[in-house]
Every structure is written in structure tokens, then in C-alpha cells.
Write an enzyme that holds these catalytic residues in place. Structure first.
Site, PDB file in Angstrom:
ATOM      1  N   CYS A  46     -24.423  -0.906  90.826  1.00 22.97           N
ATOM      2  CA  CYS A  46     -24.193   0.416  91.447  1.00 22.97           C
ATOM      3  C   CYS A  46     -25.372   1.347  91.213  1.00 22.97           C
ATOM      4  O   CYS A  46     -25.743   2.135  92.092  1.00 22.97           O
ATOM      5  CB  CYS A  46     -22.925   1.055  90.880  1.00 22.97           C
ATOM      6  SG  CYS A  46     -21.453   0.087  91.212  1.00 22.97           S
ATOM      7  N   ASP A 139     -18.934  12.615 116.957  1.00 23.13           N
ATOM      8  CA  ASP A 139     -17.600  12.843 117.538  1.00 23.13           C
ATOM      9  C   ASP A 139     -16.489  12.546 116.523  1.00 23.13           C
ATOM     10  O   ASP A 139     -15.316  12.561 116.864  1.00 23.13           O
ATOM     11  CB  ASP A 139     -17.412  11.984 118.796  1.00 23.13           C
ATOM     12  CG  ASP A 139     -17.606  10.477 118.509  1.00 23.13           C
ATOM     13  OD1 ASP A 139     -17.855  10.119 117.337  1.00 23.13           O
ATOM     14  OD2 ASP A 139     -17.510   9.680 119.458  1.00 23.13           O
TER      15      ASP A 139
END
Ligand code: BEZ
Length: 223
Positions: A46, A139
């Protein structure tokens, strides 16, 4: 809130993040967004991933993409770990982590967005977040998702490449072939008839001859 599928309006969730409480749609405004999870703070893979994400943040910003990370750790852990990530990147003159990270300590978002990896568990046996990526359009609809297990780090250059393809194909009636990169030739989608293709693509359409005789492998320069 069911896990979003391609074309769905992405859930407008509220979350606690390292820059304060956000409501997703308000945070994104008119930008594209990338929401990506990682299993745990202070873990090696990570750290390499978030290091690369931080380094490439200006490239995402250039493409009008806002980044948001997520894991099941606390805000305190996110803040402490961010300092480690900047040090890992040798970013000595950067004091502020370049994008927010969501603290989903109760795993509510991770569960509802389908981000958990059942094979990787914490000390109490609870599943960790997988390496999930959602790309959200201006959108607010889901344009792409990726789901990698905790043990396989992602390639953030590839995520930039797919954003280039998503943004091109949102504007132009083309599709991008295997390993495409910006500037390479693109493909004419099968639903465009031959005569129409000639007018849409004035730079020309090259059709590769194939044993079947079918004229489906059509290239055109990137418009
Ligand atoms: C890591 O980031 O190194 C990691 C986290 C959870 C499981 C495996 C690896």
C-alpha cells in the site's frame, strides 16, 4: 446501496476524510474522479501504491481527475502514514498529502461498494479492503472499475492510460486497441457503417484484410 455497475450514477455518499467531511458529488464538482481503496495503512504494498498515486497526482490533475483514497483505518492513522508515504517518495519539500483519504472504520462504504477481499483478514478475522478502483465521469456515472486482491499492487500508469482512453472515447466515436497510448492509431467501432466511417474520419480508414473476408478491423489516426 448496491455496488455500482458501469453506467450507474455513483452513490453520492458522505465520508470522513483527511480533508474533512465530504459528499462525493460535491467534492467532484465537474471533474472526473478516481476512488480507490487499499487494504491497510502502514503496510508495504500500500505504501508503494499510495507513493506512486501521490507522485502521479499532477498527471491526474492535468486530466481534470480528482483522486480519493479509502481504507478501513482511522483518520489519525491516515495522517501519520501520509507522512511516511511522502518520506518514501523522498518528497522532503512537500508537507501536504495531495489528495484526501477516506477513513471507513466501520467498513460501511467498503461493504456497500463491494470493496472487501474475503481472503485477507485483520487480527480479529474481519476482511480487509481489496485494491478497488472506480473511475467516475463528470456526469457522476461509473466509467470503469478494477478489483485486485490485497496481495497484488496496481499499476497507476495503467490507470492514467485508461483515463486517456475513457476521455478520448467519451468525445470521439472511436475505440482504443490493445496497449494503445495517446497518439497511436485508434479503431473504428463495429457499429459505424463503412460509408459513414468515411465521412466521420476524414484522415482515412485503413481496413486490414482477414481470412474471413469480414471488414471489421478498421483503423484511423487518433482524431
Ligand atoms: C500490503 O500492502 O503490503 C499488504 C496488505 C494486506 C495484505 C497483503 C499485503
Amino acid at each position: 446501496m448496491p455496488a455500482p455497475l458501469l453506467g450507474d450514477v455513483f452513490p453520492n455518499f458522505e465520508a470522513d476524510t483527511t480533508i474533512g467531511k465530504i459528499k462525493l458529488h460535491d467534492y467532484l464538482e465537474d471533474s472526473w474522479g478516481i476512488l480507490f481503496s487499499h487494504p491497510r495503512d502502514y503496510t508495504p504494498v500500500c505504501t508503494t501504491e499510495l507513493g506512486r498515486a501521490a507522485e502521479l497526482n499532477p498527471e491526474f490533475a492535468k486530466r481534470n481527475v480528482k483522486m480519493i483514497g479509502l481504507s478501513i483505518d482511522s483518520l489519525e492513522a491516515h495522517h501519520g502514514w501520509s507522512t511516511d508515504i511522502l518520506a518514501y517518495n523522498n518528497d522532503d519539500n512537500v508537507s501536504k498529502f495531495p489528495f484526501p483519504i477516506i477513513a471507513d472504520e466501520k467498513r460501511e462504504l467498503a461493504v456497500s461498494l463491494g470493496m472487501l477481499d474475503p481472503n485477507e483478514k485483520d487480527q480479529t478475522g474481519m476482511p480487509l479492503t481489496a485494491r478497488c478502483v472506480f473511475v467516475i465521469g463528470p456526469d457522476k456515472k461509473l466509467k470503469l472499475s478494477l478489483l485486485y486482491p490485497a496481495t497484488t499492487g496496481r499499476n497507476f500508469y495503467e490507470i492514467l492510460r485508461v483515463i486517456d482512453s475513457l476521455q478520448l472515447t467519451a468525445q470521439k466515436r472511436v475505440a482504443t486497441p490493445v496497449d494503445w497510448k495517446p497518439g497511436d492509431r485508434v479503431m473504428v467501432p463495429p457499429n459505424i457503417p463503412e460509408e459513414e466511417a468515411k465521412t466521420i474520419f476524414p484522415d482515412g480508414v485503413y481496413t486490414k484484410e482477414l481470412p474471413s473476408g469480414k471488414k471489421y478491423l478498421r483503423y484511423t489516426p487518433q482524431p
